[in-house]
Design a protein around this motif. Structure first.
Motif, PDB file in Angstrom:
ATOM      1  N   CYS A 139      -9.788   2.142  -0.796  1.00  0.00           N
ATOM      2  CA  CYS A 139      -8.784   1.266  -1.412  1.00  0.00           C
ATOM      3  C   CYS A 139      -8.292   0.205  -0.436  1.00  0.00           C
ATOM      4  CB  CYS A 139      -7.604   2.102  -1.927  1.00  0.00           C
ATOM      5  SG  CYS A 139      -8.006   3.160  -3.333  1.00  0.00           S
ATOM      6  N   GLN A 188      -7.013  -1.154 -14.472  1.00  0.00           N
ATOM      7  CA  GLN A 188      -6.140  -1.160 -13.306  1.00  0.00           C
ATOM      8  C   GLN A 188      -5.704   0.246 -12.877  1.00  0.00           C
ATOM      9  OE1 GLN A 188      -3.950  -5.073 -14.993  1.00  0.00           O
ATOM     10  NE2 GLN A 188      -3.075  -4.277 -13.115  1.00  0.00           N
ATOM     11  N   GLU A 189      -6.464   1.270 -13.265  1.00  0.00           N
ATOM     12  CA  GLU A 189      -6.104   2.631 -12.877  1.00  0.00           C
ATOM     13  C   GLU A 189      -7.351   3.513 -12.865  1.00  0.00           C
ATOM     14  OE1 GLU A 189      -2.364   5.190 -14.028  1.00  0.00           O
ATOM     15  OE2 GLU A 189      -3.903   5.458 -15.566  1.00  0.00           O
ATOM     16  N   GLU A 234       0.855  -1.177   0.000  1.00  0.00           N
ATOM     17  CA  GLU A 234       0.000   0.000   0.000  1.00  0.00           C
ATOM     18  C   GLU A 234       0.901   1.240   0.000  1.00  0.00           C
ATOM     19  OE1 GLU A 234      -3.646  -2.048   2.581  1.00  0.00           O
ATOM     20  OE2 GLU A 234      -2.473  -0.400   3.435  1.00  0.00           O
ATOM     21  N   SER A 236      -6.478  -7.917  -7.809  1.00  0.00           N
ATOM     22  CA  SER A 236      -6.070  -7.595  -6.434  1.00  0.00           C
ATOM     23  C   SER A 236      -7.249  -7.273  -5.521  1.00  0.00           C
ATOM     24  CB  SER A 236      -5.129  -6.380  -6.448  1.00  0.00           C
ATOM     25  OG  SER A 236      -5.818  -5.223  -6.888  1.00  0.00           O
ATOM     26  N   LEU A 258      -9.125  -3.451  -1.884  1.00  0.00           N
ATOM     27  CA  LEU A 258      -7.988  -3.874  -2.705  1.00  0.00           C
ATOM     28  C   LEU A 258      -6.905  -4.543  -1.870  1.00  0.00           C
ATOM     29  CD1 LEU A 258      -7.492  -0.693  -4.944  1.00  0.00           C
ATOM     30  CD2 LEU A 258      -8.690  -2.800  -5.565  1.00  0.00           C
ATOM     31  N   ILE A 288      -4.932   6.490  -8.890  1.00  0.00           N
ATOM     32  CA  ILE A 288      -4.979   5.251  -8.114  1.00  0.00           C
ATOM     33  C   ILE A 288      -4.631   4.085  -9.035  1.00  0.00           C
ATOM     34  CG2 ILE A 288      -6.387   3.770  -6.634  1.00  0.00           C
ATOM     35  CD1 ILE A 288      -8.266   6.240  -6.304  1.00  0.00           C
ATOM     36  N   GLN A 289      -3.568   3.402  -8.726  1.00  0.00           N
ATOM     37  CA  GLN A 289      -3.164   2.221  -9.492  1.00  0.00           C
ATOM     38  C   GLN A 289      -3.349   0.989  -8.627  1.00  0.00           C
ATOM     39  OE1 GLN A 289       0.865   3.683 -10.363  1.00  0.00           O
ATOM     40  NE2 GLN A 289       0.319   3.730 -12.531  1.00  0.00           N
ATOM     41  N   MET A 290      -3.947  -0.033  -9.223  1.00  0.00           N
ATOM     42  CA  MET A 290      -4.179  -1.275  -8.485  1.00  0.00           C
ATOM     43  C   MET A 290      -3.454  -2.432  -9.167  1.00  0.00           C
ATOM     44  SD  MET A 290      -8.163  -1.765  -9.649  1.00  0.00           S
ATOM     45  CE  MET A 290      -8.453   0.001  -9.488  1.00  0.00           C
ATOM     46  N   TYR A 303      -2.220  -1.130  -3.453  1.00  0.00           N
ATOM     47  CA  TYR A 303      -2.529  -0.023  -4.352  1.00  0.00           C
ATOM     48  C   TYR A 303      -1.357   0.955  -4.351  1.00  0.00           C
ATOM     49  CZ  TYR A 303      -3.486   2.069   0.183  1.00  0.00           C
ATOM     50  OH  TYR A 303      -3.368   2.500   1.479  1.00  0.00           O
ATOM     51  N   ARG A 304      -1.382   1.861  -5.314  1.00  0.00           N
ATOM     52  CA  ARG A 304      -0.475   3.011  -5.346  1.00  0.00           C
ATOM     53  C   ARG A 304      -1.320   4.260  -5.569  1.00  0.00           C
ATOM     54  NH1 ARG A 304       5.034   2.267  -5.891  1.00  0.00           N
ATOM     55  NH2 ARG A 304       5.685   0.093  -6.107  1.00  0.00           N
TER      56      ARG A 304
END
Length: 352
Positions: free
Chosen positions: A276, A342-343, A245, A308, A280, A302-304, A283-284
């Motif tokens: 998130c 994924q974003e 995370e 996930s 999830l 937000i990138q996952m 995440y980033r």
């Protein structure tokens, strides 16, 4: 009921802060003790199961932070908090509640002038530690302010700049209180239509809605409005590399962000990050705050990770996401959300 003896208030010759916690429920008290004993902390604490024991501790010790359940046996919660305020007005007070009755909780906080709220049971350590850390920071600010006020009184004068700063803070607090009433009223109108849901989903969405409201109270009504403090708190909450995370907040300018807007930004980022964390497995999040001439622009990427999702039920994920969107919409700002594979990219303009 357990009564955990006060830990030593001395460490390396330095006075530590002291926290008194009154929790009559043994299960939740055990959870609190487990959390606190597992962490490195710069304060000692006493955990008791009755109002009487809590009062005795505050009488006998310099207490920095006092935490108690809204509903205590024998002595009513309102009476307990009023007694603590009379006995030790410099103690910062935090109320705990299961969050079943938001309107009652808000009324309790207003009546007892509590600093923050803790929704129990605490899901993660930060649910308990974040309000405690915030209380210590707030106490330090009050002590610094009191020292400054004493210096001003000693000098028997107040500069025009100091007067204007005090006036700005008073106006901001008044504005925050009115804003809080308006937004909470808007949130109360949200109908999540629980009637046709299965019990598990109904309970999950109900807890999430309660958390959204409590975060608004903590961030917007009680926040410091300082960018550095907000960024540090958000990083402590959302940046956990060991859990995959990642969270980062940047500001593109060196100027001081308006405190009221900063509190709203903090709230938005807290609930996005909380969503998130809930749905999830990693995440980033990169958040950028850009001050412009008439607005502050908040951009969140937000990138996952692939496959996930912590919550596999699509309907449940959509319900939690929708509740979060409604909470942000209640602030009255226009937002644009772009979903990619994924974003997710979120853009919001906040008035200056």
């Amino acid at each position: 009921m357990m009564n955990v003896a006060k830990q030593s208030q001395m460490a390396g010759g330095m006075n530590m802060g002291f926290v008194v916690i009154a929790e009559p429920d043994e299960v939740n008290a055990a959870r609190i003790k487990t959390i606190l004993d597992s962490l490195d902390k710069d304060f000692s604490y006493a955990l008791v199961g009755s109002a009487e024991a809590a009062i005795q501790l505050v009488e006998q010790n310099t207490t920095d932070v006092f935490i108690a359940d809204m509903q205590m046996p024998v002595i009513k919660g309102t009476e307990l908090f009023s007694m603590i305020e009379m006995m030790s007005p410099e103690t910062i007070r935090i109320v705990m509640t299961d969050g079943a009755r938001i309107a009652d909780t808000v009324a309790f906080m207003n009546e007892c002038r509590t600093f923050k709220i803790i929704i129990k049971p605490c899901r993660v350590a930060d649910d308990l530690m974040a309000p405690i850390r915030a209380a210590f920071r707030y106490k330090e600010q009050l002590e610094r302010a009191a020292g400054q006020e004493q210096e001003q009184e000693t000098a028997c004068s107040m500069t025009e700049q100091a007067y204007l700063e005090h006036r700005r803070m008073w106006l901001m607090r008044a504005s925050n209180n009115k804003r809080a009433q308006d937004v909470l009223a808007e949130l109360m109108k949200v109908n999540l239509s629980f009637s046709d849901m299965e019990v598990e989903r109904k309970e999950r969405l109900g807890r999430w809605y309660v958390w959204l409201v409590s975060e608004y109270i903590n961030c917007v009504s009680c926040g410091t409005g300082e960018f550095k403090t907000a960024a540090e708190g958000l990083a402590a909450f959302g940046n956990k590399p060991e859990q995959q995370e990642y969270f980062e907040l940047r500001c593109t300018a060196d100027e001081v962000v308006d405190p009221e807007r900063m509190n709203e930004v903090t709230y938005i980022l807290r609930i996005i990050t909380g969503l998130c964390k809930d749905i999830l497995n990693g995440y980033r999040i990169m958040a950028i705050l850009e001050p412009m001439e008439k607005v502050y622009v908040l951009r969140v990427r937000i990138q996952m990770y692939k496959d996930s999702f912590r919550i596999k039920n699509t309907t449940m994920r959509e319900g939690l996401s929708r509740a979060t969107e409604l909470a942000i919409d209640a602030l009255g700002y226009k937002s644009v959300v772009m979903n990619k594979e994924q974003e997710t990219i979120f853009n919001l303009a906040l008035r200056r």
